[in-house]
Design a protein around this motif. Structure first.
Motif, PDB file in Angstrom:
ATOM      1  N   GLN A  70      30.348 -24.266 -40.363  1.00 60.65           N
ATOM      2  CA  GLN A  70      29.551 -24.098 -41.534  1.00 60.65           C
ATOM      3  C   GLN A  70      29.420 -25.627 -41.998  1.00 60.65           C
ATOM      4  OE1 GLN A  70      31.502 -22.011 -44.198  1.00 60.65           O
ATOM      5  NE2 GLN A  70      29.795 -21.699 -45.957  1.00 60.65           N
ATOM      6  N   GLU A  71      30.267 -26.551 -41.990  1.00 61.75           N
ATOM      7  CA  GLU A  71      30.049 -27.989 -42.196  1.00 61.75           C
ATOM      8  C   GLU A  71      28.939 -28.525 -41.538  1.00 61.75           C
ATOM      9  OE1 GLU A  71      34.226 -29.212 -41.827  1.00 61.75           O
ATOM     10  OE2 GLU A  71      34.622 -29.028 -44.004  1.00 61.75           O
ATOM     11  N   GLN A  72      28.987 -28.266 -40.246  1.00 65.53           N
ATOM     12  CA  GLN A  72      27.793 -29.049 -39.221  1.00 65.53           C
ATOM     13  C   GLN A  72      26.571 -28.284 -39.673  1.00 65.53           C
ATOM     14  OE1 GLN A  72      28.774 -31.046 -36.657  1.00 65.53           O
ATOM     15  NE2 GLN A  72      26.429 -31.355 -36.793  1.00 65.53           N
ATOM     16  N   LEU A  73      26.477 -27.038 -39.889  1.00 67.66           N
ATOM     17  CA  LEU A  73      25.224 -26.389 -40.279  1.00 67.66           C
ATOM     18  C   LEU A  73      24.765 -27.397 -41.781  1.00 67.66           C
ATOM     19  CD1 LEU A  73      25.788 -22.678 -39.663  1.00 67.66           C
ATOM     20  CD2 LEU A  73      23.988 -24.205 -38.638  1.00 67.66           C
ATOM     21  N   MET A  74      25.520 -27.408 -42.512  1.00 68.71           N
ATOM     22  CA  MET A  74      25.240 -28.110 -43.886  1.00 68.71           C
ATOM     23  C   MET A  74      24.864 -29.426 -43.673  1.00 68.71           C
ATOM     24  SD  MET A  74      28.011 -26.473 -46.344  1.00 68.71           S
ATOM     25  CE  MET A  74      27.948 -27.396 -47.693  1.00 68.71           C
ATOM     26  N   ASP A  75      25.414 -30.197 -42.720  1.00 67.74           N
ATOM     27  CA  ASP A  75      25.011 -31.666 -42.350  1.00 67.74           C
ATOM     28  C   ASP A  75      23.867 -31.525 -41.713  1.00 67.74           C
ATOM     29  OD1 ASP A  75      26.059 -34.433 -42.547  1.00 67.74           O
ATOM     30  OD2 ASP A  75      25.996 -33.915 -40.110  1.00 67.74           O
ATOM     31  N   ASN A  76      23.686 -30.677 -40.797  1.00 66.98           N
ATOM     32  CA  ASN A  76      22.039 -30.714 -40.231  1.00 66.98           C
ATOM     33  C   ASN A  76      21.055 -30.337 -41.018  1.00 66.98           C
ATOM     34  OD1 ASN A  76      23.476 -31.416 -37.506  1.00 66.98           O
ATOM     35  ND2 ASN A  76      23.537 -29.004 -37.126  1.00 66.98           N
ATOM     36  N   ARG A  90      14.324 -25.357 -41.100  1.00 63.76           N
ATOM     37  CA  ARG A  90      15.097 -25.401 -42.261  1.00 63.76           C
ATOM     38  C   ARG A  90      15.574 -23.998 -42.595  1.00 63.76           C
ATOM     39  NH1 ARG A  90      16.093 -24.771 -47.294  1.00 63.76           N
ATOM     40  NH2 ARG A  90      17.210 -26.482 -48.563  1.00 63.76           N
ATOM     41  N   ASP A  91      14.347 -23.085 -42.879  1.00 65.24           N
ATOM     42  CA  ASP A  91      14.690 -21.632 -42.943  1.00 65.24           C
ATOM     43  C   ASP A  91      15.554 -20.860 -42.234  1.00 65.24           C
ATOM     44  OD1 ASP A  91      12.902 -21.976 -45.446  1.00 65.24           O
ATOM     45  OD2 ASP A  91      11.162 -20.829 -44.372  1.00 65.24           O
ATOM     46  N   GLU A  92      15.490 -21.371 -40.764  1.00 65.64           N
ATOM     47  CA  GLU A  92      16.450 -20.733 -39.809  1.00 65.64           C
ATOM     48  C   GLU A  92      17.786 -21.099 -40.021  1.00 65.64           C
ATOM     49  OE1 GLU A  92      14.697 -22.047 -36.007  1.00 65.64           O
ATOM     50  OE2 GLU A  92      12.907 -20.367 -36.523  1.00 65.64           O
ATOM     51  N   MET A  93      17.950 -22.277 -40.292  1.00 61.99           N
ATOM     52  CA  MET A  93      19.193 -22.911 -40.531  1.00 61.99           C
ATOM     53  C   MET A  93      20.055 -22.206 -41.743  1.00 61.99           C
ATOM     54  SD  MET A  93      18.538 -26.948 -39.396  1.00 61.99           S
ATOM     55  CE  MET A  93      20.197 -27.567 -39.784  1.00 61.99           C
ATOM     56  N   VAL A  94      19.062 -22.364 -43.136  1.00 60.36           N
ATOM     57  CA  VAL A  94      19.826 -21.504 -44.114  1.00 60.36           C
ATOM     58  C   VAL A  94      20.142 -20.127 -43.901  1.00 60.36           C
ATOM     59  CG1 VAL A  94      18.976 -20.727 -46.514  1.00 60.36           C
ATOM     60  CG2 VAL A  94      18.541 -22.986 -45.732  1.00 60.36           C
ATOM     61  N   GLN A  95      19.219 -19.432 -42.955  1.00 61.05           N
ATOM     62  CA  GLN A  95      19.714 -18.078 -42.742  1.00 61.05           C
ATOM     63  C   GLN A  95      21.083 -17.862 -42.028  1.00 61.05           C
ATOM     64  OE1 GLN A  95      18.795 -15.733 -44.048  1.00 61.05           O
ATOM     65  NE2 GLN A  95      17.296 -14.524 -43.125  1.00 61.05           N
ATOM     66  N   LYS A  96      20.996 -18.851 -40.951  1.00 57.46           N
ATOM     67  CA  LYS A  96      22.149 -19.030 -40.246  1.00 57.46           C
ATOM     68  C   LYS A  96      23.622 -19.236 -41.011  1.00 57.46           C
ATOM     69  CE  LYS A  96      24.016 -20.736 -35.794  1.00 57.46           C
ATOM     70  NZ  LYS A  96      23.967 -21.704 -34.709  1.00 57.46           N
ATOM     71  N   LEU A  97      23.297 -20.013 -41.811  1.00 56.95           N
ATOM     72  CA  LEU A  97      24.584 -20.417 -42.814  1.00 56.95           C
ATOM     73  C   LEU A  97      24.661 -19.450 -43.672  1.00 56.95           C
ATOM     74  CD1 LEU A  97      26.179 -22.844 -43.881  1.00 56.95           C
ATOM     75  CD2 LEU A  97      24.345 -23.465 -45.428  1.00 56.95           C
ATOM     76  N   MET A  98      23.887 -18.677 -44.086  1.00 58.90           N
ATOM     77  CA  MET A  98      24.060 -17.752 -45.070  1.00 58.90           C
ATOM     78  C   MET A  98      24.720 -16.472 -44.124  1.00 58.90           C
ATOM     79  SD  MET A  98      23.613 -18.763 -47.936  1.00 58.90           S
ATOM     80  CE  MET A  98      24.018 -17.397 -48.965  1.00 58.90           C
ATOM     81  N   SER A  99      24.469 -16.190 -43.118  1.00 60.73           N
ATOM     82  CA  SER A  99      24.925 -15.050 -42.193  1.00 60.73           C
ATOM     83  C   SER A  99      26.414 -15.621 -41.768  1.00 60.73           C
ATOM     84  CB  SER A  99      23.992 -14.962 -41.049  1.00 60.73           C
ATOM     85  OG  SER A  99      24.033 -15.764 -40.029  1.00 60.73           O
ATOM     86  N   SER A 100      26.624 -16.689 -41.893  1.00 59.92           N
ATOM     87  CA  SER A 100      27.966 -17.062 -41.347  1.00 59.92           C
ATOM     88  C   SER A 100      29.047 -17.036 -42.420  1.00 59.92           C
ATOM     89  CB  SER A 100      27.992 -18.563 -40.776  1.00 59.92           C
ATOM     90  OG  SER A 100      27.933 -19.543 -41.800  1.00 59.92           O
ATOM     91  N   LYS A 101      28.390 -17.009 -43.733  1.00 58.73           N
ATOM     92  CA  LYS A 101      29.231 -16.650 -44.889  1.00 58.73           C
ATOM     93  C   LYS A 101      29.453 -15.448 -44.984  1.00 58.73           C
ATOM     94  CE  LYS A 101      29.122 -19.053 -48.178  1.00 58.73           C
ATOM     95  NZ  LYS A 101      28.880 -19.866 -49.804  1.00 58.73           N
ATOM     96  N   ASP A 119      29.040 -11.412 -46.468  1.00 60.90           N
ATOM     97  CA  ASP A 119      28.397 -11.082 -47.789  1.00 60.90           C
ATOM     98  C   ASP A 119      28.914 -11.570 -48.811  1.00 60.90           C
ATOM     99  OD1 ASP A 119      26.918  -9.279 -46.427  1.00 60.90           O
ATOM    100  OD2 ASP A 119      28.561  -7.812 -46.620  1.00 60.90           O
ATOM    101  N   GLU A 120      29.388 -12.796 -48.683  1.00 57.27           N
ATOM    102  CA  GLU A 120      29.887 -13.726 -49.793  1.00 57.27           C
ATOM    103  C   GLU A 120      28.787 -14.417 -50.285  1.00 57.27           C
ATOM    104  OE1 GLU A 120      32.944 -17.058 -49.272  1.00 57.27           O
ATOM    105  OE2 GLU A 120      33.888 -15.446 -47.960  1.00 57.27           O
ATOM    106  N   ASN A 121      28.603 -14.336 -51.971  1.00 54.22           N
ATOM    107  CA  ASN A 121      27.809 -14.843 -52.606  1.00 54.22           C
ATOM    108  C   ASN A 121      28.309 -16.132 -53.302  1.00 54.22           C
ATOM    109  OD1 ASN A 121      25.625 -13.596 -51.824  1.00 54.22           O
ATOM    110  ND2 ASN A 121      25.840 -11.833 -53.088  1.00 54.22           N
ATOM    111  N   GLN A 122      29.582 -16.394 -53.129  1.00 55.83           N
ATOM    112  CA  GLN A 122      30.290 -17.566 -53.962  1.00 55.83           C
ATOM    113  C   GLN A 122      30.650 -18.756 -52.941  1.00 55.83           C
ATOM    114  OE1 GLN A 122      32.797 -16.010 -56.696  1.00 55.83           O
ATOM    115  NE2 GLN A 122      31.186 -15.632 -58.191  1.00 55.83           N
ATOM    116  N   CYS A 123      30.783 -19.702 -53.213  1.00 57.47           N
ATOM    117  CA  CYS A 123      31.532 -20.643 -52.555  1.00 57.47           C
ATOM    118  C   CYS A 123      32.606 -21.330 -53.490  1.00 57.47           C
ATOM    119  CB  CYS A 123      30.632 -22.055 -52.165  1.00 57.47           C
ATOM    120  SG  CYS A 123      29.835 -22.859 -53.548  1.00 57.47           S
ATOM    121  N   ASP A 124      33.114 -22.370 -52.856  1.00 58.20           N
ATOM    122  CA  ASP A 124      34.497 -22.825 -53.592  1.00 58.20           C
ATOM    123  C   ASP A 124      34.226 -23.299 -55.012  1.00 58.20           C
ATOM    124  OD1 ASP A 124      36.072 -21.724 -51.733  1.00 58.20           O
ATOM    125  OD2 ASP A 124      36.025 -23.860 -50.612  1.00 58.20           O
TER     126      ASP A 124
END
Length: 72
Positions: free
Chosen positions: A4-10, A46-57, A59-64
């Motif tokens: 997840q951190e790697q995706l956010m960095d990318n 970018r859209d694909e990366m956001v989709q992948k990031l959201m799917s890795s989370k 059904d969570e809609n909240q982060c820390d």
């Protein structure tokens, strides 16, 4: 660094690249088809990366941070 951190960095790197290309495009007075195409391609990536990031989370809609990040 976890996945997840790697995706956010990318994602940040793609955002910065989009900004650079848009800045270059504005300097050409928006008259470069290749730069326009490059922006379109970067936005798709970018859209694909956001989709992948959201799917890795899941059904969570909240982060820390405590904010609701759902996009209804």
């Amino acid at each position: 660094m976890n996945e997840q951190e790697q995706l956010m960095d990318n994602l940040l790197n793609v955002d910065l690249e989009i900004i650079d290309v848009v800045r270059e495009l504005s300097q050409t007075k928006w008259d470069s088809d290749s730069l326009k195409s490059q922006v379109g391609d970067l936005l798709k990536i970018r859209d694909e990366m956001v989709q992948k990031l959201m799917s890795s989370k899941g059904d969570e809609n909240q982060c820390d941070c405590g904010h609701d990040h759902s996009h209804e």
